[in-house]
Design an enzyme around this catalytic site. Structure first.
Site, PDB file in Angstrom:
ATOM      1  N   LYS A 130       0.842  -1.210   0.000  1.00 36.99           N
ATOM      2  CA  LYS A 130       0.000   0.000   0.000  1.00 36.99           C
ATOM      3  C   LYS A 130       0.876   1.258   0.000  1.00 36.99           C
ATOM      4  O   LYS A 130       0.665   2.173  -0.782  1.00 36.99           O
ATOM      5  CB  LYS A 130      -0.888   0.001   1.233  1.00 36.99           C
ATOM      6  CG  LYS A 130      -1.574   1.316   1.541  1.00 36.99           C
ATOM      7  CD  LYS A 130      -2.496   1.254   2.737  1.00 36.99           C
ATOM      8  CE  LYS A 130      -1.787   1.385   4.043  1.00 36.99           C
ATOM      9  NZ  LYS A 130      -1.458   2.780   4.441  1.00 36.99           N
ATOM     10  N   ASN A 131       1.889   1.259   0.889  1.00 37.27           N
ATOM     11  CA  ASN A 131       2.667   2.488   1.083  1.00 37.27           C
ATOM     12  C   ASN A 131       3.720   2.739   0.020  1.00 37.27           C
ATOM     13  O   ASN A 131       4.384   3.782   0.050  1.00 37.27           O
ATOM     14  CB  ASN A 131       3.285   2.499   2.485  1.00 37.27           C
ATOM     15  CG  ASN A 131       2.215   2.645   3.554  1.00 37.27           C
ATOM     16  OD1 ASN A 131       1.064   2.966   3.243  1.00 37.27           O
ATOM     17  ND2 ASN A 131       2.565   2.391   4.789  1.00 37.27           N
ATOM     18  N   ARG A 149      -5.067  10.473   4.658  1.00 34.12           N
ATOM     19  CA  ARG A 149      -4.027  11.472   4.848  1.00 34.12           C
ATOM     20  C   ARG A 149      -2.959  11.440   3.755  1.00 34.12           C
ATOM     21  O   ARG A 149      -2.378  12.443   3.412  1.00 34.12           O
ATOM     22  CB  ARG A 149      -3.280  11.260   6.176  1.00 34.12           C
ATOM     23  CG  ARG A 149      -4.056  11.154   7.395  1.00 34.12           C
ATOM     24  CD  ARG A 149      -3.142  11.138   8.572  1.00 34.12           C
ATOM     25  NE  ARG A 149      -2.305  12.324   8.564  1.00 34.12           N
ATOM     26  CZ  ARG A 149      -1.100  12.408   8.017  1.00 34.12           C
ATOM     27  NH1 ARG A 149      -0.606  11.364   7.397  1.00 34.12           N
ATOM     28  NH2 ARG A 149      -0.412  13.514   8.051  1.00 34.12           N
ATOM     29  N   ARG A 201       0.093  14.074  13.176  1.00 37.53           N
ATOM     30  CA  ARG A 201       0.519  13.900  11.788  1.00 37.53           C
ATOM     31  C   ARG A 201       0.780  15.240  11.074  1.00 37.53           C
ATOM     32  O   ARG A 201       0.181  15.564  10.071  1.00 37.53           O
ATOM     33  CB  ARG A 201      -0.489  13.073  10.991  1.00 37.53           C
ATOM     34  CG  ARG A 201      -0.973  11.807  11.652  1.00 37.53           C
ATOM     35  CD  ARG A 201       0.096  10.756  11.854  1.00 37.53           C
ATOM     36  NE  ARG A 201       0.592  10.172  10.627  1.00 37.53           N
ATOM     37  CZ  ARG A 201       0.000   9.154   9.997  1.00 37.53           C
ATOM     38  NH1 ARG A 201      -1.128   8.678  10.458  1.00 37.53           N
ATOM     39  NH2 ARG A 201       0.517   8.658   8.893  1.00 37.53           N
ATOM     40  N   CYS A 235      -4.960  11.928  12.960  1.00 36.34           N
ATOM     41  CA  CYS A 235      -5.722  10.675  12.898  1.00 36.34           C
ATOM     42  C   CYS A 235      -5.580  10.022  14.268  1.00 36.34           C
ATOM     43  O   CYS A 235      -5.016  10.595  15.196  1.00 36.34           O
ATOM     44  CB  CYS A 235      -5.176   9.778  11.794  1.00 36.34           C
ATOM     45  SG  CYS A 235      -3.557   9.112  12.184  1.00 36.34           S
ATOM     46  N   ASP A 271       4.671   0.262  12.201  1.00 34.66           N
ATOM     47  CA  ASP A 271       3.468  -0.384  11.658  1.00 34.66           C
ATOM     48  C   ASP A 271       3.362  -1.854  12.063  1.00 34.66           C
ATOM     49  O   ASP A 271       2.357  -2.492  11.770  1.00 34.66           O
ATOM     50  CB  ASP A 271       3.449  -0.284  10.128  1.00 34.66           C
ATOM     51  CG  ASP A 271       3.241   1.145   9.680  1.00 34.66           C
ATOM     52  OD1 ASP A 271       3.418   1.410   8.469  1.00 34.66           O
ATOM     53  OD2 ASP A 271       2.935   1.995  10.526  1.00 34.66           O
ATOM     54  N   ARG A 286      -8.643  -0.762   4.724  1.00 33.52           N
ATOM     55  CA  ARG A 286      -7.785   0.281   4.166  1.00 33.52           C
ATOM     56  C   ARG A 286      -6.436  -0.284   3.761  1.00 33.52           C
ATOM     57  O   ARG A 286      -5.806   0.203   2.831  1.00 33.52           O
ATOM     58  CB  ARG A 286      -7.567   1.394   5.203  1.00 33.52           C
ATOM     59  CG  ARG A 286      -8.794   2.244   5.464  1.00 33.52           C
ATOM     60  CD  ARG A 286      -8.383   3.452   6.273  1.00 33.52           C
ATOM     61  NE  ARG A 286      -7.205   4.046   5.668  1.00 33.52           N
ATOM     62  CZ  ARG A 286      -6.302   4.737   6.354  1.00 33.52           C
ATOM     63  NH1 ARG A 286      -6.440   4.941   7.635  1.00 33.52           N
ATOM     64  NH2 ARG A 286      -5.237   5.255   5.753  1.00 33.52           N
TER      65      ARG A 286
HETATM   66  C1  EPZ Z   1       4.174   6.801   6.565  1.00 34.90           C
HETATM   67  O1  EPZ Z   1       3.372   7.794   7.165  1.00 34.90           O
HETATM   68  C2  EPZ Z   1       3.272   5.595   6.405  1.00 34.90           C
HETATM   69  N1  EPZ Z   1       2.155   5.927   5.525  1.00 34.90           N
HETATM   70  C3  EPZ Z   1       2.754   5.145   7.772  1.00 34.90           C
HETATM   71  O2  EPZ Z   1       1.962   3.972   7.573  1.00 34.90           O
HETATM   72  C4  EPZ Z   1       3.956   4.807   8.660  1.00 34.90           C
HETATM   73  O3  EPZ Z   1       3.500   4.450   9.936  1.00 34.90           O
HETATM   74  C5  EPZ Z   1       4.883   6.028   8.743  1.00 34.90           C
HETATM   75  O4  EPZ Z   1       5.285   6.449   7.424  1.00 34.90           O
HETATM   76  C6  EPZ Z   1       6.142   5.735   9.554  1.00 34.90           C
HETATM   77  O5  EPZ Z   1       6.830   4.660   8.977  1.00 34.90           O
HETATM   78  C7  EPZ Z   1       2.380   5.979   4.186  1.00 34.90           C
HETATM   79  O6  EPZ Z   1       3.491   5.776   3.700  1.00 34.90           O
HETATM   80  C8  EPZ Z   1       1.197   6.320   3.325  1.00 34.90           C
HETATM   81  P1  EPZ Z   1       6.080  10.163   8.814  1.00 34.90           P
HETATM   82  P2  EPZ Z   1       3.915   9.316   7.253  1.00 34.90           P
HETATM   83  O7  EPZ Z   1       5.865  11.447   8.095  1.00 34.90           O
HETATM   84  O8  EPZ Z   1       4.786   9.628   6.098  1.00 34.90           O
HETATM   85  C9  EPZ Z   1       6.448  13.284  12.328  1.00 34.90           C
HETATM   86  C10 EPZ Z   1       0.097   2.582   7.815  1.00 34.90           C
HETATM   87  O9  EPZ Z   1      -0.419   2.012   8.784  1.00 34.90           O
HETATM   88  N2  EPZ Z   1       6.378  14.294  11.270  1.00 34.90           N
HETATM   89  O10 EPZ Z   1       7.287   9.363   8.504  1.00 34.90           O
HETATM   90  O11 EPZ Z   1       2.735  10.187   7.501  1.00 34.90           O
HETATM   91  C11 EPZ Z   1       5.130  12.571  12.506  1.00 34.90           C
HETATM   92  O12 EPZ Z   1       4.280  13.276  13.384  1.00 34.90           O
HETATM   93  C12 EPZ Z   1       0.585   4.013   7.956  1.00 34.90           C
HETATM   94  O13 EPZ Z   1       0.264   2.071   6.687  1.00 34.90           O
HETATM   95  C13 EPZ Z   1       6.564  15.630  11.595  1.00 34.90           C
HETATM   96  O14 EPZ Z   1       6.764  15.981  12.757  1.00 34.90           O
HETATM   97  O15 EPZ Z   1       4.807   9.242   8.554  1.00 34.90           O
HETATM   98  C14 EPZ Z   1       5.537  11.234  13.069  1.00 34.90           C
HETATM   99  O16 EPZ Z   1       5.689  11.383  14.467  1.00 34.90           O
HETATM  100  C15 EPZ Z   1       0.328   4.557   9.337  1.00 34.90           C
HETATM  101  N3  EPZ Z   1       6.511  16.565  10.595  1.00 34.90           N
HETATM  102  C16 EPZ Z   1       6.908  10.977  12.440  1.00 34.90           C
HETATM  103  O17 EPZ Z   1       7.360  12.253  11.946  1.00 34.90           O
HETATM  104  C17 EPZ Z   1       6.280  16.212   9.288  1.00 34.90           C
HETATM  105  O18 EPZ Z   1       6.256  17.107   8.414  1.00 34.90           O
HETATM  106  C18 EPZ Z   1       6.891   9.988  11.290  1.00 34.90           C
HETATM  107  O19 EPZ Z   1       5.944  10.442  10.364  1.00 34.90           O
HETATM  108  C19 EPZ Z   1       6.088  14.852   8.985  1.00 34.90           C
HETATM  109  C20 EPZ Z   1       6.143  13.913   9.981  1.00 34.90           C
END
Ligand code: EPZ
Length: 417
Positions: A22-23, A92, A121, A116, A304, A396
């Site tokens: 998916k990702n 998202r 996020r 979420c 995850d 999802r």
């Molecule tokens: C991706 O989400 C994945 N989703 C998530 O999978 C996964 O859990 C996550 O990466 C971490 O591996 C997709 O790829 C579609 P991040 P993403 O931005 O990109 C903080 C699932 O179940 N952050 O790496 O949204 C954030 O708050 C989903 O398949 C900031 O502070 O995750 C978090 O604490 C859930 N500022 C951390 O970084 C930003 O601008 C990691 O978030 C962006 C993120």
């Protein structure tokens, strides 16, 4: 709403094939916005999130078609730069159109994704990078409004190695003027899959999979035909299920190089893991013992997989500490697992899990995607019947999960509601 009913206690046996990730599929489909012409994506999983992004890409003016497992996208007709709230709120990851829209149309109006169940996020890192590349950004009425006469390559340092942030920046940089260097980039296999797709389109990206990615801007990209990599989280979910039910499962199609952290923890917990020619075999005949886990950005233990692994620890011998460092609220599954007899105490971002002899089946409620998966696993291991409500969360990110578990010998069925 559908629910899933499980009679637990059966060891899983046999082979299961992992679907497309998916990702990886989500950013790859979004990257089609960067080209004029038909892109073909194969091994695309049939998931609600994939339907959501196909709807969004159509809304933006792209032609989207395809049959089971295949999606074809032609963005020659791209004529709308707005991703509305009612589409973005459903998923998202819709924020992944921001980078391509600014790169292609030099403007974008994308609804802020909002938080979420697992956390706030934020997207501050995405926005700061686009601004550093020359985009003018405003937050108006809950939308990001971006315009850029020219996107210029520059040196970027990401405050956090954000996965979709790195992906958005890659898609903004591939046709920017000059060189972009992303430091503290996310290293996930899904980022590499997107970079590989963009390079096949004619981009010049080096270093994907490391924390320093360099992009030399090119003038245009051309459409491609690419296959989506296997889903390492779906694979990991089956690997944990094999150990949890004391079964013997061959997880076919998964790339072992994506599973080092999970395989290490599963082995230390007592599972027997062997790499076979067409997959990863997990045998759970030995007793499971508690091991400590800390979630980290890739190649660390995947956040995850945290909820799924917690179920295994809840019936392990001894105690384990599970520390969630990536998201601020990713222990929602704990209260439902406690209702099934798990002995878990949460303090801040750490859960102390004391293994119990067995979980007991109960009616439970899914809350987010991976928490739903953990409730299915708990039901498979528990004595008696478990009924899971709100399985739309599961749909999802998992394709026909109950059918795949039934194929491995589980007593599990979806009851249409
Ligand atoms: C991706 O989400 C994945 N989703 C998530 O999978 C996964 O859990 C996550 O990466 C971490 O591996 C997709 O790829 C579609 P991040 P993403 O931005 O990109 C903080 C699932 O179940 N952050 O790496 O949204 C954030 O708050 C989903 O398949 C900031 O502070 O995750 C978090 O604490 C859930 N500022 C951390 O970084 C930003 O601008 C990691 O978030 C962006 C993120």
């Amino acid at each position: 709403m559908d629910r899933i009913v499980i009679e637990g206690g059966r060891p899983l046996k046999g082979a299961v094939h992992v679907g497309g990730a998916k990702n990886a599929a989500l950013p790859m489909l979004a990257s089609a916005l960067l080209t004029d012409g038909w892109n073909t994506f194969t091994n695309v999983p049939a998931l609600r999130d994939i339907e959501s992004i196909k709807l969004l890409l159509s809304h933006l003016g792209a032609a989207v078609e395809g049959g089971p497992g295949t999606v074809r996208i032609n963005a020659a007709g791209l004529n709308n730069s707005e991703a509305p709230y009612d589409l973005v709120r459903k998923m998202r990851a819709s924020i992944l159109v921001l980078g391509p829209l600014v790169a292609r149309l030099k403007r974008a109006r994308v609804s802020l994704p909002g938080g979420c169940a697992i956390g706030a996020r934020p997207i501050n890192v995405h926005l700061k990078a686009l601004s550093d590349m020359g985009a003018d950004l405003e937050l108006v009425d809950g939308y990001v409004e971006a315009t850029a006469k020219v996107l210029r390559g520059t040196e970027l340092f990401l405050d956090v190695p954000t996965v979709t942030g790195t992906e958005n920046i890659l898609m903004a940089a591939v046709m920017a003027q000059g060189r972009t260097v992303i430091r503290n980039a996310a290293r996930e296999p899904e980022v590499v899959a997107l970079a590989d797709t963009l390079n096949q389109m004619g981009a010049k990206i080096t270093g994907a999979g490391t924390s320093v990615i360099t992009i030399e801007g090119v003038s245009s990209l051309t459409p491609v035909s690419v296959s989506v990599i296997p889903d390492r989280i779906e694979a990991g979910t089956f690997m944990v299920a094999a150990a949890l039910t004391r079964g013997d499962v061959l997880v076919k199609g998964s790339d072992p190089s994506h599973q080092n952290a999970l395989m290490d923890k599963l082995s230390r917990a007592g599972a027997k893991i062997s790499l076979e020619k067409d997959g990863i075999r997990v045998c759970g005949e030995a007793p499971v013992v508690g091991v400590d886990v800390k979630t980290l950005p890739y190649p660390g233990f995947p956040t995850d997989m945290q909820a799924q692994f917690m179920v295994l620890m809840s019936v392990a011998k001894g105690q384990s500490l599970i520390c969630e460092t990536v998201f601020e609220n990713r222990f929602i599954h704990v209260s439902e697992l406690r209702r099934m007899g798990a002995d878990i105490t949460v303090s801040g971002n750490t859960a102390a899990v004391k293994g119990v002899p067995a979980l007991s089946g109960a009616p439970v409620m899914a809350t987010d995607l991976r928490a739903s998966a953990s409730l299915v696993l708990a039901g498979l291991a528990a004595k008696g019947k478990t009924e899971i409500q709100r399985v739309y969360h599961l749909d999802r990110g998992y394709e026909h999960l109950e059918e795949k578990f039934a194929h491995l010998g589980a007593s599990i069925q979806r009851v249409k509601g």
